[in-house]
Design an enzyme around this catalytic site. Sequence first.
Site, PDB file in Angstrom:
ATOM      1  N   ASN A  12      17.158 -66.469 110.155  1.00 26.74           N
ATOM      2  CA  ASN A  12      17.626 -65.317 110.927  1.00 26.74           C
ATOM      3  C   ASN A  12      19.156 -65.359 110.917  1.00 26.74           C
ATOM      4  O   ASN A  12      19.750 -66.203 111.582  1.00 26.74           O
ATOM      5  CB  ASN A  12      17.078 -65.416 112.361  1.00 26.74           C
ATOM      6  CG  ASN A  12      17.635 -64.339 113.275  1.00 26.74           C
ATOM      7  OD1 ASN A  12      18.317 -63.412 112.815  1.00 26.74           O
ATOM      8  ND2 ASN A  12      17.344 -64.454 114.559  1.00 26.74           N
ATOM      9  N   TRP A  13      19.733 -64.450 110.175  1.00 20.32           N
ATOM     10  CA  TRP A  13      21.201 -64.468 110.027  1.00 20.32           C
ATOM     11  C   TRP A  13      21.915 -63.876 111.241  1.00 20.32           C
ATOM     12  O   TRP A  13      23.118 -63.934 111.341  1.00 20.32           O
ATOM     13  CB  TRP A  13      21.611 -63.715 108.748  1.00 20.32           C
ATOM     14  CG  TRP A  13      21.518 -64.571 107.509  1.00 20.32           C
ATOM     15  CD1 TRP A  13      20.741 -65.688 107.343  1.00 20.32           C
ATOM     16  CD2 TRP A  13      22.226 -64.376 106.284  1.00 20.32           C
ATOM     17  NE1 TRP A  13      20.941 -66.203 106.080  1.00 20.32           N
ATOM     18  CE2 TRP A  13      21.841 -65.414 105.407  1.00 20.32           C
ATOM     19  CE3 TRP A  13      23.148 -63.432 105.827  1.00 20.32           C
ATOM     20  CZ2 TRP A  13      22.348 -65.537 104.110  1.00 20.32           C
ATOM     21  CZ3 TRP A  13      23.650 -63.546 104.529  1.00 20.32           C
ATOM     22  CH2 TRP A  13      23.260 -64.592 103.691  1.00 20.32           C
ATOM     23  N   LYS A  14      21.150 -63.267 112.147  1.00 23.81           N
ATOM     24  CA  LYS A  14      21.751 -62.623 113.335  1.00 23.81           C
ATOM     25  C   LYS A  14      22.907 -61.712 112.887  1.00 23.81           C
ATOM     26  O   LYS A  14      22.807 -61.104 111.826  1.00 23.81           O
ATOM     27  CB  LYS A  14      22.180 -63.694 114.338  1.00 23.81           C
ATOM     28  CG  LYS A  14      21.034 -64.673 114.634  1.00 23.81           C
ATOM     29  CD  LYS A  14      21.286 -65.599 115.777  1.00 23.81           C
ATOM     30  CE  LYS A  14      20.067 -66.482 116.006  1.00 23.81           C
ATOM     31  NZ  LYS A  14      20.188 -67.375 117.135  1.00 23.81           N
ATOM     32  N   HIS A  98      13.227 -61.149 119.899  1.00 25.69           N
ATOM     33  CA  HIS A  98      14.079 -62.344 119.930  1.00 25.69           C
ATOM     34  C   HIS A  98      14.734 -62.433 121.310  1.00 25.69           C
ATOM     35  O   HIS A  98      15.067 -61.405 121.910  1.00 25.69           O
ATOM     36  CB  HIS A  98      15.142 -62.258 118.836  1.00 25.69           C
ATOM     37  CG  HIS A  98      15.862 -63.552 118.634  1.00 25.69           C
ATOM     38  ND1 HIS A  98      16.854 -63.979 119.493  1.00 25.69           N
ATOM     39  CD2 HIS A  98      15.724 -64.531 117.707  1.00 25.69           C
ATOM     40  CE1 HIS A  98      17.286 -65.169 119.091  1.00 25.69           C
ATOM     41  NE2 HIS A  98      16.630 -65.527 118.014  1.00 25.69           N
ATOM     42  N   GLU A 100      17.602 -63.059 122.171  1.00 22.26           N
ATOM     43  CA  GLU A 100      18.905 -62.384 122.249  1.00 22.26           C
ATOM     44  C   GLU A 100      18.740 -60.880 122.448  1.00 22.26           C
ATOM     45  O   GLU A 100      19.560 -60.242 123.106  1.00 22.26           O
ATOM     46  CB  GLU A 100      19.730 -62.720 120.988  1.00 22.26           C
ATOM     47  CG  GLU A 100      20.207 -64.169 121.021  1.00 22.26           C
ATOM     48  CD  GLU A 100      20.415 -64.824 119.668  1.00 22.26           C
ATOM     49  OE1 GLU A 100      20.425 -64.114 118.648  1.00 22.26           O
ATOM     50  OE2 GLU A 100      20.556 -66.068 119.644  1.00 22.26           O
ATOM     51  N   GLU A 168      10.566 -69.998 120.387  1.00 26.54           N
ATOM     52  CA  GLU A 168      11.981 -70.359 120.408  1.00 26.54           C
ATOM     53  C   GLU A 168      12.420 -70.583 121.851  1.00 26.54           C
ATOM     54  O   GLU A 168      12.739 -69.610 122.560  1.00 26.54           O
ATOM     55  CB  GLU A 168      12.827 -69.237 119.793  1.00 26.54           C
ATOM     56  CG  GLU A 168      12.496 -68.942 118.350  1.00 26.54           C
ATOM     57  CD  GLU A 168      13.686 -68.323 117.607  1.00 26.54           C
ATOM     58  OE1 GLU A 168      14.047 -68.839 116.553  1.00 26.54           O
ATOM     59  OE2 GLU A 168      14.264 -67.353 118.123  1.00 26.54           O
ATOM     60  N   GLY A 174      20.957 -72.404 119.218  1.00 26.02           N
ATOM     61  CA  GLY A 174      22.403 -72.534 119.009  1.00 26.02           C
ATOM     62  C   GLY A 174      23.058 -73.626 119.840  1.00 26.02           C
ATOM     63  O   GLY A 174      24.284 -73.674 119.939  1.00 26.02           O
ATOM     64  N   SER A 214      17.742 -74.628 116.930  1.00 26.32           N
ATOM     65  CA  SER A 214      18.485 -75.787 116.416  1.00 26.32           C
ATOM     66  C   SER A 214      17.728 -76.578 115.349  1.00 26.32           C
ATOM     67  O   SER A 214      17.804 -77.807 115.310  1.00 26.32           O
ATOM     68  CB  SER A 214      18.919 -76.706 117.572  1.00 26.32           C
ATOM     69  OG  SER A 214      19.817 -76.025 118.428  1.00 26.32           O
ATOM     70  N   GLY A 235      18.266 -70.302 112.611  1.00 25.29           N
ATOM     71  CA  GLY A 235      19.454 -69.481 112.823  1.00 25.29           C
ATOM     72  C   GLY A 235      20.630 -70.002 112.028  1.00 25.29           C
ATOM     73  O   GLY A 235      20.712 -69.840 110.810  1.00 25.29           O
ATOM     74  N   GLY A 236      21.547 -70.680 112.705  1.00 25.72           N
ATOM     75  CA  GLY A 236      22.805 -71.136 112.101  1.00 25.72           C
ATOM     76  C   GLY A 236      22.654 -71.831 110.760  1.00 25.72           C
ATOM     77  O   GLY A 236      23.427 -71.558 109.824  1.00 25.72           O
TER      78      GLY A 236
HETATM   79  P1  13P Z   1      19.645 -71.673 115.799  1.00 24.23           P
HETATM   80  O1  13P Z   1      18.865 -72.255 114.629  1.00 24.23           O
HETATM   81  O2  13P Z   1      21.057 -71.327 115.432  1.00 24.23           O
HETATM   82  O3  13P Z   1      19.514 -72.499 117.012  1.00 24.23           O
HETATM   83  O4  13P Z   1      18.949 -70.243 116.122  1.00 24.23           O
HETATM   84  C1  13P Z   1      17.585 -70.172 116.267  1.00 24.23           C
HETATM   85  C2  13P Z   1      17.190 -68.751 116.331  1.00 24.23           C
HETATM   86  O5  13P Z   1      17.479 -68.059 117.304  1.00 24.23           O
HETATM   87  C3  13P Z   1      16.455 -68.185 115.196  1.00 24.23           C
HETATM   88  O6  13P Z   1      15.942 -66.936 115.491  1.00 24.23           O
END
Ligand code: 13P
Length: 252
Positions: A12-14, A98, A100, A168, A174, A214, A235-236
Amino acid sequence: MRRTPRPLVAGNWKMHGLKSSLKQVRTIAASLAKTAPACDVMICPPATLLRPMKDVAKASKLKLGGQDCHASSQGAHTGDVSAEMLKDAGAAAVIVGHSERREDHREMNVDVRAKAAAAHRAGLMAIICVGETLKQRKAGAALRVVGHQLKGSLPSTATDKNTVIAYEPVWAIGTGLTPTVDDVAEVHTYIRKRLQALLLDGSPERVRLLYGGSVKPANAAELLVTKNVDGALVGGASLDAKDFLPIVRACR
Ligand code: 13P
């Protein structure tokens, strides 16, 4: 023994990524073409990159997904993107609910359910996210919260083929923090059990349950062999091929 579904590792590149980021996808696609992975691999870029990424990923098995969609197929909704539009741009899936989105846009379970149903209507796989906050976990309410989100967010159109659930924990996103593998197994086993009553079509055993929060090359292997974990939502660490590929390769 439960028949394990083919795992899925999705990035997920957000709100990250410009045209210059396509070189990461070139590297990932080339690696997948050279050595077949033991899982399905997907990247969910910002909508602006779907089409160019599709061109780069074309010759590989890399799948693409969106990060959110509107519940309607079209209409006067400035700034929104429909599931049909994501499909048209090359997506095979879309993330909905999600944390977020739930937080930034006040999305409720009922909204998430409508978006997941829209994904199904458009022929996309819905990746439905659930997860508790730290406060909720500390209060011993993690399973109750996740169960409530799952029940409220899963549309009646869900099957084992068109739906993936991503657990999640909000506090792990993050932050570099992750639950213990026992805690992950407990929540995933609970989700699997709840699906027996909630899924109207298909086998709950074959619904892929992803862990997200993470996930890094250093912890991917142990998370990916955890009971009832059928992949990861990253994510990251999905932004850079040198981190994402080892996570994909940790899938056996
Ligand atoms: P991180 O891997 O950066 O913690 O993010 C997880 C995430 O929200 C994937 O959707």
